[in-house]
Design a protein around this motif. Sequence first.
Motif, PDB file in Angstrom:
ATOM      1  N   ASP A 296     -35.470  37.947  14.289  1.00  0.00           N
ATOM      2  CA  ASP A 296     -35.971  38.866  15.310  1.00  0.00           C
ATOM      3  C   ASP A 296     -34.900  39.894  15.642  1.00  0.00           C
ATOM      4  OD1 ASP A 296     -38.540  37.448  15.986  1.00  0.00           O
ATOM      5  OD2 ASP A 296     -37.116  35.853  16.428  1.00  0.00           O
ATOM      6  N   ASP A 297     -33.644  39.469  15.580  1.00  0.00           N
ATOM      7  CA  ASP A 297     -32.521  40.329  15.918  1.00  0.00           C
ATOM      8  C   ASP A 297     -31.412  40.088  14.903  1.00  0.00           C
ATOM      9  OD1 ASP A 297     -31.347  42.280  17.560  1.00  0.00           O
ATOM     10  OD2 ASP A 297     -30.234  40.774  18.711  1.00  0.00           O
ATOM     11  N   VAL A 298     -30.715  41.156  14.503  1.00  0.00           N
ATOM     12  CA  VAL A 298     -29.627  41.067  13.538  1.00  0.00           C
ATOM     13  C   VAL A 298     -28.358  41.617  14.176  1.00  0.00           C
ATOM     14  CG1 VAL A 298     -28.733  41.912  11.320  1.00  0.00           C
ATOM     15  CG2 VAL A 298     -31.142  41.252  11.531  1.00  0.00           C
ATOM     16  N   ILE A 299     -27.280  40.861  14.047  1.00  0.00           N
ATOM     17  CA  ILE A 299     -25.968  41.280  14.547  1.00  0.00           C
ATOM     18  C   ILE A 299     -25.028  41.360  13.353  1.00  0.00           C
ATOM     19  CG2 ILE A 299     -24.008  40.673  16.019  1.00  0.00           C
ATOM     20  CD1 ILE A 299     -26.009  39.101  17.778  1.00  0.00           C
ATOM     21  N   VAL A 300     -24.403  42.508  13.143  1.00  0.00           N
ATOM     22  CA  VAL A 300     -23.463  42.690  12.036  1.00  0.00           C
ATOM     23  C   VAL A 300     -22.049  42.695  12.604  1.00  0.00           C
ATOM     24  CG1 VAL A 300     -22.772  44.105  10.067  1.00  0.00           C
ATOM     25  CG2 VAL A 300     -25.173  44.048  10.773  1.00  0.00           C
TER      26      VAL A 300
END
Length: 310
Positions: free
Chosen positions: A200-204
Amino acid sequence: MTADPVVEVRDLVKRYGGSAVVDRLTLSAVRGAVTAVLGPNGAGKTTTIECCEGLRAPDAGTVRVLGLDPLADAVALRPRVGVMLQDSGLPAQKRAGEVLAHVARMYRDPWPVADLTERLGLASFARTTVRRLSGGQRQRLALACALVGRPEVVFLDEPSAGMDPQSRLAVWELVRALRAQGTSVILTTHLMDEAAELADDVIVVDHGRVIAQGTPAELTTTGSDQVASLTSATALPDGATARLRAHLGEGWTVDSPDPTSLRVQGPVDPAALAAVLAFCAAEDVLVTRLDLGTRSLEDFFLDLTGRSMR
């Protein structure tokens, strides 16, 4: 899905040998969602997750999981959190089924072992000792052990690494089922398609800090940019990539993933595509395949973190 964070990290710092591997990193993960944490090797993502799991102590900053400190409140958090590590630490001499049954007995209301065994296809190797399991089989057992306590939040480190396509799909379906029942999933993976499918959410994360965050759609939507991938019947002429980049001008990215292919990213419209094909004709490049598509999560990740190995 509610907006309150299940994991909250503020200004986290972790040093090794005087160097900050995590450098004032801040992130949060929403309750009831699948949050993918991505980053190149050495970016600091694993150290960050280990601080969230209570496996490492931060040098500075705060970490909260379900509103609690993973170190100070470890006893209260342990029954509510599931952890799946790459180095699972499973007892090598015990049979897989015995390991899962033993872990299940540690919880007041465990997930039925028979159901987990069926979902993850453990029955075929339940009587095999852990040391004789394949990498993919060991991953499935480690995942079952992380989930058997019905955690409110589960940390999954490369959950489908080493798995065959059938096992991988089974794991993906299980992750979707976890989200549907309200479990919060924190996923670290090097598989961009896995993150795109599940998150649902991507953190790089890179160089110890968060450098991008958003939904897969938000991160891969950049105006009208599209990707054109061309395959040639023979190796491309020397310098073709640089000449095509100069031919197209500003606003275009051109690379050659292998000696017989070109990848063009930019405002691909019929006129631009005609220009690319005319260039190929002038360079005596016989195009045998042409694929058009939108920018992928892998495209975004590589553009952001670079294409060189570390």
